[in-house]
Write a protein that holds these residues in place. Structure first.
Motif, PDB file in Angstrom:
ATOM      1  N   THR A  60       4.469   0.855   1.956  1.00 32.59           N
ATOM      2  CA  THR A  60       4.994  -0.366   2.537  1.00 32.59           C
ATOM      3  C   THR A  60       6.320  -0.717   1.865  1.00 32.59           C
ATOM      4  OG1 THR A  60       3.735  -1.689   0.946  1.00 32.59           O
ATOM      5  CG2 THR A  60       2.699  -1.248   3.082  1.00 32.59           C
ATOM      6  N   ALA A  61       7.089  -1.582   2.524  1.00 29.64           N
ATOM      7  CA  ALA A  61       8.367  -2.045   1.986  1.00 29.64           C
ATOM      8  C   ALA A  61       8.507  -3.528   2.322  1.00 29.64           C
ATOM      9  CB  ALA A  61       9.527  -1.251   2.588  1.00 29.64           C
ATOM     10  N   ALA A  62       9.553  -4.152   1.806  1.00 29.20           N
ATOM     11  CA  ALA A  62       9.767  -5.571   2.085  1.00 29.20           C
ATOM     12  C   ALA A  62       9.828  -5.825   3.587  1.00 29.20           C
ATOM     13  CB  ALA A  62      11.032  -6.047   1.404  1.00 29.20           C
ATOM     14  N   GLU A  63      10.397  -4.874   4.305  1.00 29.00           N
ATOM     15  CA  GLU A  63      10.416  -4.922   5.765  1.00 29.00           C
ATOM     16  C   GLU A  63       9.961  -3.569   6.296  1.00 29.00           C
ATOM     17  OE1 GLU A  63      14.119  -6.178   7.335  1.00 29.00           O
ATOM     18  OE2 GLU A  63      14.162  -8.069   6.241  1.00 29.00           O
ATOM     19  N   GLY A  64       8.792  -3.514   6.887  1.00 27.04           N
ATOM     20  CA  GLY A  64       8.296  -2.269   7.458  1.00 27.04           C
ATOM     21  C   GLY A  64       7.692  -1.340   6.428  1.00 27.04           C
ATOM     22  N   ALA A  65       7.878  -0.049   6.657  1.00 24.95           N
ATOM     23  CA  ALA A  65       7.332   0.989   5.787  1.00 24.95           C
ATOM     24  C   ALA A  65       8.342   2.113   5.671  1.00 24.95           C
ATOM     25  CB  ALA A  65       6.007   1.515   6.350  1.00 24.95           C
ATOM     26  N   VAL A  66       8.196   2.918   4.610  1.00 19.10           N
ATOM     27  CA  VAL A  66       9.142   3.998   4.351  1.00 19.10           C
ATOM     28  C   VAL A  66       8.400   5.269   3.987  1.00 19.10           C
ATOM     29  CG1 VAL A  66      10.992   2.435   3.607  1.00 19.10           C
ATOM     30  CG2 VAL A  66       9.394   3.370   1.912  1.00 19.10           C
ATOM     31  N   VAL A  67       9.109   6.381   4.131  1.00 24.16           N
ATOM     32  CA  VAL A  67       8.652   7.684   3.654  1.00 24.16           C
ATOM     33  C   VAL A  67       9.562   8.090   2.503  1.00 24.16           C
ATOM     34  CG1 VAL A  67       8.188  10.090   4.247  1.00 24.16           C
ATOM     35  CG2 VAL A  67       7.978   8.324   5.992  1.00 24.16           C
ATOM     36  N   VAL A  68       8.982   8.542   1.407  1.00 27.87           N
ATOM     37  CA  VAL A  68       9.747   9.007   0.264  1.00 27.87           C
ATOM     38  C   VAL A  68       9.407  10.484   0.043  1.00 27.87           C
ATOM     39  CG1 VAL A  68      10.303   8.671  -2.173  1.00 27.87           C
ATOM     40  CG2 VAL A  68       9.620   6.708  -0.763  1.00 27.87           C
ATOM     41  N   ASP A  69      10.428  11.339   0.095  1.00 33.80           N
ATOM     42  CA  ASP A  69      10.211  12.766  -0.132  1.00 33.80           C
ATOM     43  C   ASP A  69      11.434  13.349  -0.827  1.00 33.80           C
ATOM     44  OD1 ASP A  69      12.130  13.017   1.885  1.00 33.80           O
ATOM     45  OD2 ASP A  69      10.677  13.537   3.433  1.00 33.80           O
ATOM     46  N   ALA A  70      11.555  14.668  -0.823  1.00 34.50           N
ATOM     47  CA  ALA A  70      12.650  15.328  -1.536  1.00 34.50           C
ATOM     48  C   ALA A  70      14.017  14.938  -0.984  1.00 34.50           C
ATOM     49  CB  ALA A  70      12.470  16.847  -1.471  1.00 34.50           C
ATOM     50  N   ASP A  71      14.060  14.465   0.248  1.00 30.81           N
ATOM     51  CA  ASP A  71      15.325  14.063   0.860  1.00 30.81           C
ATOM     52  C   ASP A  71      15.671  12.605   0.598  1.00 30.81           C
ATOM     53  OD1 ASP A  71      15.731  16.610   1.967  1.00 30.81           O
ATOM     54  OD2 ASP A  71      14.465  16.112   3.692  1.00 30.81           O
ATOM     55  N   GLY A  72      14.812  11.897  -0.152  1.00 29.33           N
ATOM     56  CA  GLY A  72      15.063  10.497  -0.443  1.00 29.33           C
ATOM     57  C   GLY A  72      14.118   9.585   0.304  1.00 29.33           C
ATOM     58  N   GLU A  73      14.562   8.376   0.590  1.00 29.13           N
ATOM     59  CA  GLU A  73      13.746   7.364   1.241  1.00 29.13           C
ATOM     60  C   GLU A  73      14.307   7.034   2.616  1.00 29.13           C
ATOM     61  OE1 GLU A  73      12.472   3.966  -1.198  1.00 29.13           O
ATOM     62  OE2 GLU A  73      13.275   2.680   0.406  1.00 29.13           O
TER      63      GLU A  73
ATOM     64  N   GLY B 130       0.816  -1.207   0.000  1.00 31.53           N
ATOM     65  CA  GLY B 130       0.000   0.000   0.000  1.00 31.53           C
ATOM     66  C   GLY B 130       0.843   1.248   0.000  1.00 31.53           C
ATOM     67  N   ALA B 131       0.255   2.331  -0.480  1.00 33.98           N
ATOM     68  CA  ALA B 131       0.935   3.623  -0.502  1.00 33.98           C
ATOM     69  C   ALA B 131      -0.081   4.739  -0.352  1.00 33.98           C
ATOM     70  CB  ALA B 131       1.716   3.814  -1.801  1.00 33.98           C
ATOM     71  N   VAL B 132       0.324   5.763   0.367  1.00 33.61           N
ATOM     72  CA  VAL B 132      -0.471   6.984   0.526  1.00 33.61           C
ATOM     73  C   VAL B 132       0.398   8.148   0.078  1.00 33.61           C
ATOM     74  CG1 VAL B 132      -1.667   8.510   2.132  1.00 33.61           C
ATOM     75  CG2 VAL B 132      -1.759   6.030   2.466  1.00 33.61           C
ATOM     76  N   ALA B 133       0.032   8.754  -1.026  1.00 33.08           N
ATOM     77  CA  ALA B 133       0.747   9.945  -1.490  1.00 33.08           C
ATOM     78  C   ALA B 133       0.083  11.183  -0.911  1.00 33.08           C
ATOM     79  CB  ALA B 133       0.751  10.012  -3.017  1.00 33.08           C
ATOM     80  N   LEU B 134       0.910  12.106  -0.434  1.00 31.97           N
ATOM     81  CA  LEU B 134       0.459  13.407   0.051  1.00 31.97           C
ATOM     82  C   LEU B 134       1.066  14.439  -0.898  1.00 31.97           C
ATOM     83  CD1 LEU B 134       1.254  12.734   3.808  1.00 31.97           C
ATOM     84  CD2 LEU B 134      -1.013  12.622   2.728  1.00 31.97           C
ATOM     85  N   PRO B 135       0.475  14.625  -2.075  1.00 35.14           N
ATOM     86  CA  PRO B 135       1.123  15.399  -3.135  1.00 35.14           C
ATOM     87  C   PRO B 135       1.467  16.831  -2.740  1.00 35.14           C
ATOM     88  CG  PRO B 135      -0.723  14.137  -3.997  1.00 35.14           C
ATOM     89  CD  PRO B 135      -0.801  14.046  -2.508  1.00 35.14           C
ATOM     90  N   ALA B 136       0.543  17.506  -2.053  1.00 36.15           N
ATOM     91  CA  ALA B 136       0.788  18.891  -1.677  1.00 36.15           C
ATOM     92  C   ALA B 136       1.774  19.019  -0.524  1.00 36.15           C
ATOM     93  CB  ALA B 136      -0.527  19.572  -1.312  1.00 36.15           C
ATOM     94  N   GLN B 137       2.125  17.890   0.107  1.00 37.40           N
ATOM     95  CA  GLN B 137       3.141  17.882   1.156  1.00 37.40           C
ATOM     96  C   GLN B 137       4.463  17.319   0.652  1.00 37.40           C
ATOM     97  OE1 GLN B 137       1.673  16.263   4.953  1.00 37.40           O
ATOM     98  NE2 GLN B 137      -0.433  16.654   4.291  1.00 37.40           N
ATOM     99  N   GLY B 138       4.481  16.874  -0.611  1.00 35.43           N
ATOM    100  CA  GLY B 138       5.706  16.381  -1.211  1.00 35.43           C
ATOM    101  C   GLY B 138       6.208  15.087  -0.639  1.00 35.43           C
ATOM    102  N   ALA B 139       5.305  14.217  -0.185  1.00 35.87           N
ATOM    103  CA  ALA B 139       5.736  12.966   0.449  1.00 35.87           C
ATOM    104  C   ALA B 139       4.815  11.812   0.065  1.00 35.87           C
ATOM    105  CB  ALA B 139       5.760  13.108   1.970  1.00 35.87           C
ATOM    106  N   THR B 140       5.386  10.617   0.065  1.00 33.61           N
ATOM    107  CA  THR B 140       4.617   9.382  -0.116  1.00 33.61           C
ATOM    108  C   THR B 140       5.034   8.402   0.961  1.00 33.61           C
ATOM    109  OG1 THR B 140       4.449   9.665  -2.521  1.00 33.61           O
ATOM    110  CG2 THR B 140       4.105   7.449  -1.660  1.00 33.61           C
ATOM    111  N   LEU B 141       4.056   7.832   1.642  1.00 34.50           N
ATOM    112  CA  LEU B 141       4.296   6.786   2.629  1.00 34.50           C
ATOM    113  C   LEU B 141       3.904   5.468   1.985  1.00 34.50           C
ATOM    114  CD1 LEU B 141       3.820   9.503   4.225  1.00 34.50           C
ATOM    115  CD2 LEU B 141       2.962   8.098   6.092  1.00 34.50           C
TER     116      LEU B 141
END
Length: 302
Positions: free
Chosen positions: A157-170, A144-155
């Protein structure tokens, strides 16, 4: 209209969900720029349908054998094309019900969660939801993924746990426990459940200070829990599977508690897609909140 890349069928399900949500989010930002905020209905309907058509097309290309359940794929939303800008005909329909219920894999999507906030200039509490449900083992949210476009971030799932992806990377998505003696609970801006006021009063009486924090979409609320902006999200005003599947997938992968407000598991890919209530919080707060919810919902008001 923003041109977006096709989904990569070679990507893993976690990355695919994240890419699809992020790409649809960029499309929606383009819709905001194109149409502006003067005609809220045209903006909402255009955003809903363009994001829907992108996701339906991308999933058909990347996962042609999978079923799809989208908020905008229902027959009841066909009239939106009358007010949407540059839409030809009704939206692409969902997978046939019988086929979906028998499918091994079902994508549950909300192309634009929080249309009210999307159509209000300056608001960033809206989202795109992309989730994958798998039949085996025992029916589960697999990605699953939740994009927050106006906040510049996507949360996501990952193979282990979950990640945040934004302008600073993952980076890993790490839950923060609430401050001792305090709970900030995200609630609906327009229709917070009445029992939440009584829940706050009850918890206050046991030494836990409660702050009710209005936030827009369900995805934005659950993301706020996972990012430590608030401590919990409680809702009982009526929702559907597409409102919670993607954020619940990310929450569970991140180690959060996610359940119905009576503690029952969240179940998806049902014949009736209504899933009216949800609790998401840090595991350490779950018992306190479930007990408080039980007490105030079973006791008569007053």
């Amino acid at each position: 209209m923003t041109e977006l890349p096709a989904a990569d069928p070679a990507a893993g399900d976690h990355a695919l969900a994240g890419d699809l949500a992020a790409h649809a989010g960029r499309l929606l930002l383009g819709v905001r720029d194109e149409i502006g905020f003067a005609d809220a209905r045209a903006l909402k309907d255009t955003g809903d349908l363009r994001a829907h058509e992108y996701l339906m097309s991308a999933l058909a290309g990347a996962c042609p054998d999978d079923a799809i359940l989208s908020e905008e794929g229902r027959a009841s939303v066909a009239g939106k094309s009358a007010t949407a800008v540059a839409m030809d005909g009704p939206p692409t329909g969902n997978t046939d019900l019988a086929v979906r219920l028998a499918a091994e894999r079902v994508w549950i999507i909300d192309p634009l969660d929080g249309t009210r906030e999307f159509a209000e200039e300056g608001r960033s509490d809206w989202a795109v939801h992309v989730a994958l449900w798998e039949q085996r083992p025992e029916g589960r949210l697999a990605a699953g993924a939740v994009a927050l476009p106006a906040q510049g971030a996507t949360l996501r799932t990952a193979a282990e746990g979950a990640v945040v992806v934004d302008a600073d990377g993952e980076r890993p998505l790490l839950l923060k426990p609430p401050a001792p003696g305090r709970l900030r609970i995200a609630v609906s801006r327009s229709r917070p459940p009445e029992f939440l006021t009584r829940l706050a009063e009850r918890l206050d009486g046991t030494g836990t200070e409660v702050e009710l924090v209005p936030i827009g979409s369900a995805g934005a609320k659950i993301a706020a829990v996972l990012l430590g902006v608030v401590d919990a999200y409680v809702h009982a005003g009526g929702q559907y599977e597409w409102d919670s599947a993607a954020p619940a997938a990310v929450a569970l992968a991140a180690g959060a508690h996610a359940s119905r407000i009576d503690g029952a598991p969240l179940a998806y890919n049902r014949k009736d897609p209504r899933l009216p209530d949800i609790l998401v919080c840090h595991p350490g707060s779950a018992s306190t909140l479930l007990t408080g919810i039980r007490d105030v919902t079973q006791a008569p008001p007053g």
